[in-house]
Design a protein around this motif. Structure first.
Motif, short mmCIF file in Angstrom:
data_model
loop_
_atom_site.label_atom_id
_atom_site.label_comp_id
_atom_site.label_asym_id
_atom_site.label_seq_id
_atom_site.Cartn_x
_atom_site.Cartn_y
_atom_site.Cartn_z
N TYR A 1 -4.81 -12.29 -2.16
CA TYR A 1 -4.39 -12.95 -3.63
C TYR A 1 -3.15 -13.84 -3.14
CZ TYR A 1 -7.07 -9.28 -6.27
OH TYR A 1 -8.04 -8.56 -6.91
N ILE A 2 -3.25 -15.05 -3.95
CA ILE A 2 -2.26 -16.01 -3.74
C ILE A 2 -1.39 -15.85 -4.92
CG2 ILE A 2 -1.77 -18.35 -3.26
CD1 ILE A 2 -3.46 -17.35 -1.01
N LEU A 3 0.00 -15.43 -4.84
CA LEU A 3 0.72 -15.20 -6.00
C LEU A 3 1.71 -16.69 -6.19
CD1 LEU A 3 -0.14 -12.47 -5.65
CD2 LEU A 3 1.85 -11.47 -6.50
N ASP A 4 1.67 -17.08 -7.39
CA ASP A 4 2.67 -18.19 -7.76
C ASP A 4 3.32 -17.85 -9.34
OD1 ASP A 4 2.39 -20.66 -5.98
OD2 ASP A 4 0.42 -19.86 -6.32
N GLY A 5 4.60 -18.12 -9.14
CA GLY A 5 5.43 -18.00 -10.51
C GLY A 5 6.89 -17.62 -10.23
N GLU A 6 7.48 -17.18 -11.34
CA GLU A 6 9.05 -17.10 -11.41
C GLU A 6 9.21 -15.84 -12.21
OE1 GLU A 6 11.03 -20.39 -12.81
OE2 GLU A 6 10.52 -21.56 -10.94
N LYS A 7 10.16 -15.09 -11.77
CA LYS A 7 10.75 -13.71 -12.32
C LYS A 7 12.24 -13.87 -12.63
CE LYS A 7 6.55 -11.82 -12.59
NZ LYS A 7 6.05 -11.33 -13.74
N SER A 8 12.59 -12.96 -13.43
CA SER A 8 14.14 -12.92 -13.55
C SER A 8 14.59 -11.58 -14.26
CB SER A 8 14.69 -13.96 -14.63
OG SER A 8 13.93 -13.94 -15.84
N PHE A 9 15.97 -11.34 -14.02
CA PHE A 9 16.27 -10.17 -14.43
C PHE A 9 15.66 -8.95 -13.56
CE2 PHE A 9 18.02 -7.57 -18.18
CZ PHE A 9 19.40 -7.27 -17.49
N VAL A 10 15.35 -9.17 -12.31
CA VAL A 10 14.73 -8.04 -11.66
C VAL A 10 15.73 -7.28 -11.09
CG1 VAL A 10 12.92 -7.66 -9.50
CG2 VAL A 10 12.73 -9.80 -10.90
N LEU A 11 15.84 -6.06 -11.73
CA LEU A 11 16.70 -5.06 -11.26
C LEU A 11 16.71 -4.86 -9.82
CD1 LEU A 11 18.98 -3.52 -12.66
CD2 LEU A 11 17.69 -1.52 -13.10
N ASP A 12 17.78 -4.78 -8.72
CA ASP A 12 17.81 -4.35 -7.48
C ASP A 12 16.74 -5.33 -6.73
OD1 ASP A 12 19.65 -2.53 -8.27
OD2 ASP A 12 18.46 -0.72 -7.32
N GLY A 13 16.33 -6.45 -7.19
CA GLY A 13 15.47 -7.18 -6.42
C GLY A 13 15.94 -7.68 -5.10
N HIS A 14 17.20 -7.88 -5.06
CA HIS A 14 17.64 -8.66 -3.81
C HIS A 14 17.81 -7.41 -2.61
CE1 HIS A 14 21.59 -7.31 -4.40
NE2 HIS A 14 22.13 -7.61 -3.27
N ILE A 15 17.93 -6.23 -3.03
CA ILE A 15 17.94 -5.08 -1.99
C ILE A 15 16.77 -4.55 -1.63
CG2 ILE A 15 20.35 -4.68 -2.25
CD1 ILE A 15 19.82 -2.23 -3.95
N THR B 1 3.07 -15.75 -14.29
CA THR B 1 3.19 -15.75 -12.92
C THR B 1 1.49 -15.44 -12.47
OG1 THR B 1 5.22 -14.74 -12.46
CG2 THR B 1 3.70 -14.42 -10.74
N SER B 2 0.96 -16.14 -11.78
CA SER B 2 -0.56 -16.05 -11.54
C SER B 2 -0.98 -15.29 -10.11
CB SER B 2 -1.21 -17.39 -11.55
OG SER B 2 -0.81 -18.26 -10.38
N ALA B 3 -1.85 -14.86 -10.06
CA ALA B 3 -2.34 -14.19 -8.64
C ALA B 3 -4.03 -14.67 -8.82
CB ALA B 3 -2.60 -12.70 -8.97
N ARG B 4 -4.27 -15.35 -7.78
CA ARG B 4 -5.67 -16.03 -7.60
C ARG B 4 -6.36 -15.36 -6.25
NH1 ARG B 4 -6.70 -20.40 -4.42
NH2 ARG B 4 -4.63 -20.84 -4.26
N LYS C 1 0.95 -14.74 -0.35
CA LYS C 1 -0.35 -14.28 0.21
C LYS C 1 -0.40 -12.90 0.50
CE LYS C 1 -4.12 -15.64 3.05
NZ LYS C 1 -4.66 -16.64 4.29
N VAL C 2 -0.99 -11.96 -0.25
CA VAL C 2 -1.02 -10.63 0.13
C VAL C 2 -2.26 -10.19 0.15
CG1 VAL C 2 1.15 -10.13 -1.15
CG2 VAL C 2 -1.04 -10.10 -2.27
N PRO C 3 -2.72 -9.08 1.10
CA PRO C 3 -4.02 -8.69 1.21
C PRO C 3 -4.43 -7.81 -0.06
CG PRO C 3 -2.45 -7.18 2.29
CD PRO C 3 -1.71 -8.51 1.98
N VAL C 4 -5.87 -7.90 -0.16
CA VAL C 4 -6.16 -7.04 -1.51
C VAL C 4 -5.71 -5.72 -1.77
CG1 VAL C 4 -8.47 -8.37 -2.08
CG2 VAL C 4 -8.36 -6.50 -0.51
N GLU C 5 -5.48 -4.98 -0.64
CA GLU C 5 -4.78 -3.68 -0.45
C GLU C 5 -3.66 -3.67 -1.30
OE1 GLU C 5 -5.97 -5.12 2.49
OE2 GLU C 5 -7.90 -4.50 2.21
N SER C 6 -3.08 -4.70 -1.41
CA SER C 6 -1.77 -4.43 -2.08
C SER C 6 -1.83 -4.51 -3.59
CB SER C 6 -0.84 -5.64 -1.56
OG SER C 6 -1.41 -6.79 -1.75
#
Lengths: 382, 409
Positions: free
Chosen positions: A149-163, A140-143, A217-222
């Motif tokens: 920053y612009i983030l692109d990618g995929e993640k799996s098995f993210v515990l509690d990701g949907h809540i 997963t990249s952050a440019r 797209k997230v601000p640099v403060e994140s």
């Protein structure tokens, strides 16, 4: 360092046991499953856990916590493992708050940690990208783009990701796909544009999610910690979570074992209790021995987290030792849990099946036995 | 400064001044001090070290001072242990008097018996052996048949024992004998102490698969033993016998602990640790090139560390009561670990661990071969692994005893 609980820790353990047996028995998990609960955990139970102060156990006082140490969180997790409690305690508190504490700036910590402690903010950490845990493998990249920053990618098995309200995304700002340098951590709101969160239904009924990030797209403060310098903090926190999950696994394995021994004394065949058969007695005695070892390593590993004289490497060794051992023994005991109960162990009506399902998910989470034996060997230079 | 810290300071100073230099090097088997009337010191500093430690009672740190022991509290004894290992001090005295007889003598002996025997155990003046197993009484130890019949003020002992460790080198024996033949087997056993120089005692060493002969057959032919040398009450020896076995198991479970820095200690780096050996004999530099062996060694070392934590926790949890039924679990697990350790050394070292004698092998390599064979006895001596699992099932888990169920029918 003592391997016996202090009086305070024992009191906490007793009250946690009482709470879990009374308020969050396995019937709660069964109900969540049968009703296909949207959130995947019981909100009333979680509220009570918040009131008991469990989410603040290992958080600094200045951020609303109680600084009771990981030993406190460890015994709570152990007891929650006995009744297979589903709650945000692992994803949001053990993983999320620990990572925030390790990597976050003073501002980030004072803005967010109190909200985690009070239960109003739920965190989740997104790290794995493939079916098998490998924290270094980050594609997963952050440019950087101006002050974003612009983030692109995929993640799996993210515990509690949907809540979760906020996700901590592990992304790469530079370097090869397997390099530890260039890994950065980002705090991303769950409703960020370009972030798609799909809940995946898992065998243990816990929440996991698959994330797709497209031009998020997230601000640099994140940014959590320095750019490209996230892996060290992440690695330290992974070890905290591994040890916490090992404590939870200890509780589950202990519960299964006690149910086995009770059944051996109760079930009669050929006119006698089946527990009088030596073939079963010896397997039970072997499990007892393995479980005693598990108890000792969990106490030692949790103790290492609270012991300031231990280095990061010491803790890493303890984490891999504990997770490897608990994975092995959980597999053994959860399998025997079914076999020794015979046909009834295979029925959904009987609770033992919930334990084998949770055991395998916990084994796979953040590295199974083979992963941790390999890591243990590397950490010991062989 | 707390009293415990003060004790640590004074202990450290005393050890610095009194532990001779060669006693701070890894132990070599020929220099282990077992004590006894006929003791010979290969290294004169061993004697000096023993005398100094015995003078303070520190060969038996927690035993009462009244009988020559160190009189230390559990915490002080643990400080002493720390300080001894800090300077890699050798064990000054190894004996069955310390690890087995002494604790039960203190619990069950008369004041006179303690006065007579305990100080000599502390100072290593008398070497004891254990008269338990018989040709017809192995795992079913209580079926033993060596008999002791009262004749005036003496018992006349007839029968034989087997697997008597170092009987040929021992001065005295603690011996299980049958004193009543009319009652159930556990209720007719008594615990006798007597001199191996008594008329009618003979011993014959048994050669083992490892080539050495640590065990003997021991024969009693009308041996006369004063009745005052009965320990505990007549026909109640089985209780003492079982208690002593708990102490023995705790001692044997120590085989499962890694020694010093490596997995088996020793003086050369190539055979001290498993990973060191595996890399040395393969010419590996950074990691063990065989991934399967590497995984097995990691698994072994994880279990070994977990076992060491468990021994530590068991010590912390045992209050004044001394060893309990968990000693069977520790004995079972520790012995299985030790056997695994040596099988892995064989895999790590290849054919260099299979030498029997000769110049093609280093002394340490030949020692590994012998230790591997010796380790096979671990899960037989002091109660087989199967017996230990029976005890855990019955005493710890409370599972029903099939034998007593069968007898009821």
């Amino acid at each position: 360092m003592s391997l016996v609980l202090t009086e305070d820790q024992q009191l906490l353990k007793d009250s946690a046991k009482n709470f879990c047996q009374q308020n969050a028995p396995i019937s709660v998990l069964r109900k969540l499953r049968d009703e296909k609960s949207e959130r995947g955990y019981d909100e009333a139970v979680w509220q009570q856990m918040v009131e008991l102060g469990w989410p603040g156990m290992a958080v600094a006082e200045e951020h609303g916590g109680f600084e009771f140490g990981y030993a406190g969180l460890g015994v709570v997790l152990e007891e929650s493992g006995r009744t297979l409690v589903n709650s945000p305690l692992i994803a949001s508190v053990l993983f999320g708050a620990s990572l925030l504490s390790e990597a976050g700036s003073a501002e980030q910590k004072s803005a967010l940690l109190p909200k985690v402690v009070s239960g109003e903010l739920l965190l989740a950490v997104a790290i794995d990208e493939a079916p098998v845990h490998n924290p270094q493998h980050i594609n997963t990249s952050a440019r950087k783009d101006g002050d974003h920053y612009i983030l692109d990618g995929e993640k799996s098995f993210v515990l509690d990701g949907h809540i979760a309200n906020k996700l901590i995304i592990v992304a790469r700002t530079e370097g090869d796909v397997e390099s530890t340098a260039g890994v950065s951590l980002f705090l991303v709101d769950s409703d960020a544009q370009g972030l798609d969160i799909q809940r995946t239904l898992m065998v243990d009924n816990r929440n996991a999610a698959r994330l797709t990030l497209q031009q998020v797209k997230v601000p640099v403060e994140s940014l959590l910690g320095g750019e490209g310098a996230g892996f060290e903090a992440l690695d330290r926190v992974l070890d905290i979570v591994r040890i916490g999950v090992a404590a939870e696994m200890l509780g589950s394995a202990t519960e299964v074992f006690e149910r086995i021994v009770d059944y051996l004394k109760q079930r009669e065949q050929f006119g006698v209790q089946i527990g009088s058969f030596q073939a079963l007695q010896h397997r039970a005695a072997e499990m007892y021995s393995e479980l005693e070892l598990c108890k000792s390593v969990v106490r030692a590993a949790v103790g290492a987290l609270d012991d300031d004289s231990k280095s990061t490497e010491d803790r890493a060794k303890m984490a891999s030792l504990a997770k490897a051992k608990l994975c092995e023994v959980s597999e053994l005991i959860s399998n025997e849990g079914i076999q020794m109960h015979g046909g009834i162990g295979m029925t959904d009506e009987f609770d033992i099946g919930f334990f084998i399902k949770r055991a395998r998910a916990a084994q796979q989470f953040l590295g199974d036995a083979a992963f941790h034996r390999n890591r243990y060997a590397s950490l010991h230079n062989f | 400064m707390t009293t415990l810290e003060a004790f640590r300071d004074s202990t450290r100073t005393w050890l610095e001044e009194n532990c001779p230099p060669s006693m701070r090097t890894p132990m070599i088997p020929e220099e282990i001090v077992w004590g006894g009337r006929d003791v010979e010191y290969v290294n004169p500093e061993s004697k000096l070290w023993l005398d100094r430690m015995a003078e303070k009672g520190w060969t038996c740190p927690t035993w009462p001072q009244e009988y020559g022991g160190g009189g230390l509290s559990k915490d002080e004894a643990s400080v002493l242990k720390d300080e001894l290992s800090r300077i890699n001090a050798r064990i000054a005295l190894t004996s069955f008097g310390i690890s087995m007889l002494g604790p039960v003598l203190l619990e069950y002996g008369t004041h006179e018996q303690k006065m007579e025997h305990i100080p000599k155990i502390v100072r290593g003046e008398i070497r004891w052996c254990q008269g338990y197993s018989e040709p017809g009484a192995g795992s079913d130890l209580a079926s033993l048949g060596t008999k002791a019949i009262l004749d005036g003020d003496d018992y006349i002992v007839n029968g034989s024992k087997v697997w008597t460790s170092y009987a040929d080198k021992a001065d005295w024996i603690f011996c299980l004998v049958r004193t009543d033949f009319e009652v159930p087997k556990h209720s007719g056993i008594s615990f006798l102490l007597f001199d191996m120089k008594s008329e009618g005692v003979t011993t014959k060493p048994i050669q083992l698969i490892s080539g050495s002969s640590p065990f003997c057959e021991t024969f009693f032919d009308n041996v006369r033993v004063p009745a005052s040398q009965l320990m505990g009450r007549l026909n109640e020896g089985w209780t003492i016998a079982k208690r002593l076995l708990q102490h023995e198991r705790t001692m044997i479970s120590g085989f499962g602990l890694a020694s010093g820095q490596g997995d088996r200690g020793g003086t050369t780096s190539t055979t001290a640790s498993l990973e060191g050996a595996a890399m040395h004999y393969r010419g590996d530099k950074e990691r063990i090139s065989d991934p399967v062996l590497r995984d097995q060694i990691a698994q072994f070392k994880i279990d070994s560390e977990a076992f060491a934590f468990t021994s530590q926790r068991s010590l912390e949890e045992s209050k004044q009561g001394g060893p309990n039924a968990t000693s069977s679990m520790l004995k079972y697990y520790g012995c299985e670990l030790n056997k695994r350790r040596y099988e892995l050394f064989l895999k790590a070292m290849g054919s260099q661990a299979l030498g029997w004698e000769g110049d093609s092998f280093e002394a340490e390599e030949l020692q590994v071969t012998r230790e591997w064979l010796r380790s096979k006895a671990n899960s037989i001596e002091g109660g087989t692994l199967e017996v230990q699992l029976n005890i855990v099932a019955k005493r710890v888990l409370g599972l029903p005893d099939m034998l007593s169920l069968a007898n009821k029918k």
